[in-house]
Design a protein around this motif. Structure first.
Motif: not given
Length: 252
Positions: A70-82, A44-52, A62-66
């Motif tokens: 971006g998805f991981i960076n967004k997730h990492r910022k979210s874990v820092l929220r209260a 599913r991750l491959e179909k969504e264009g998140l990995i190749k 396995l490699r992350l696409t751009e």
């Protein structure tokens, strides 16, 4: 606990999961995950264009696409929220699953624990967060709907909020882990500064590696943290201090 989707993306990002041959030797998957769900999620991750997938000889890497980065960076910022505001209500899950469905019963307990529920008794769990819809979907998916009951309560006679937290969650241990994380990485930071002084050309890569390890260890504690509302936590809660500590590196 992060979803399997997020776990796989982070593992690829960190370099711990890079090959599909015998992934379970490389990838620490929680008890609630099975090989079938792992491979299905990768597809599913491959179909969504998140990995190749990249074929190298007889192996699939396995490699992350751009987009995946971006998805991981967004997730990492979210874990820092209260945590969101608490509505002052408690959610209780009670279940009575037959012995012949023992495996499903154990999986439900693990699932409740990953959501941050506190264990009142083996078949009674409590949370200040409203996971009603999530539990309902889980019960329907696992065909356990007739065995699971959910109750919402506003107070417990004879128990203060502080007493409930102390009785059903090991908050002191989690607080200790957050503070240890800060202490450990403050020492590592000083060591890193000394290394950079001797090898200034490696500053960027050294800082990146340092931050990746910090975030990895921080996320490991987050997975065990029930994320209770601020009103239920000590004023000097180590989780708040750790979040600000990690955030300072993200913003630097």
């Amino acid at each position: 606990m992060p979803s399997l989707k997020v776990e796989i993306l982070i593992q690829i990002k960190e370099g711990f999961l890079f090959c599909l041959s015998e992934p379970f030797r490389q990838f620490k998957i929680g008890d609630s995950y099975i090989p079938k769900s792992f491979y299905k999620t990768v597809g599913r991750l491959e179909k969504e264009g998140l990995i190749k997938k990249i074929k190298k000889k007889k192996e699939v890497h396995l490699r992350l696409t751009e987009q995946g980065k971006g998805f991981i960076n967004k997730h990492r910022k979210s874990v820092l929220r209260a945590s969101p505001a608490w509505d002052k209500k408690w959610r209780i899950v009670i279940f009575d699953i037959p012995e012949n469905e023992r495996n499903l019963r154990d999986r439900l307990r693990r699932y409740l624990k990953t959501l941050g529920y506190g264990n009142v008794q083996r078949s009674i769990w409590i949370s200040p967060h409203d996971f009603t819809k999530i539990i309902r979907r889980y019960a329907e998916k696992m065909k356990l709907f007739e065995y699971i009951f959910q109750i919402t309560a506003e107070n417990f006679q004879g128990f203060s909020e502080a007493m409930l937290v102390e009785k059903f969650w090991d908050i002191k241990e989690i607080d200790r882990k957050y503070l240890k994380l800060i202490e450990r990485y403050q020492k590592k930071k000083k060591q890193l500064e000394g290394m950079i002084k001797n090898s200034p050309g490696r500053k960027d890569i050294s800082n990146k590696i340092f931050y990746e390890y910090l975030l990895w260890d921080y996320r490991d504690i987050l997975n065990k943290d029930p994320h209770l509302p601020p009103e239920l936590l000590p004023s000097d809660w180590g989780g708040d201090q750790a979040r600000q500590f990690v955030k300072s590196f993200l913003q630097s």
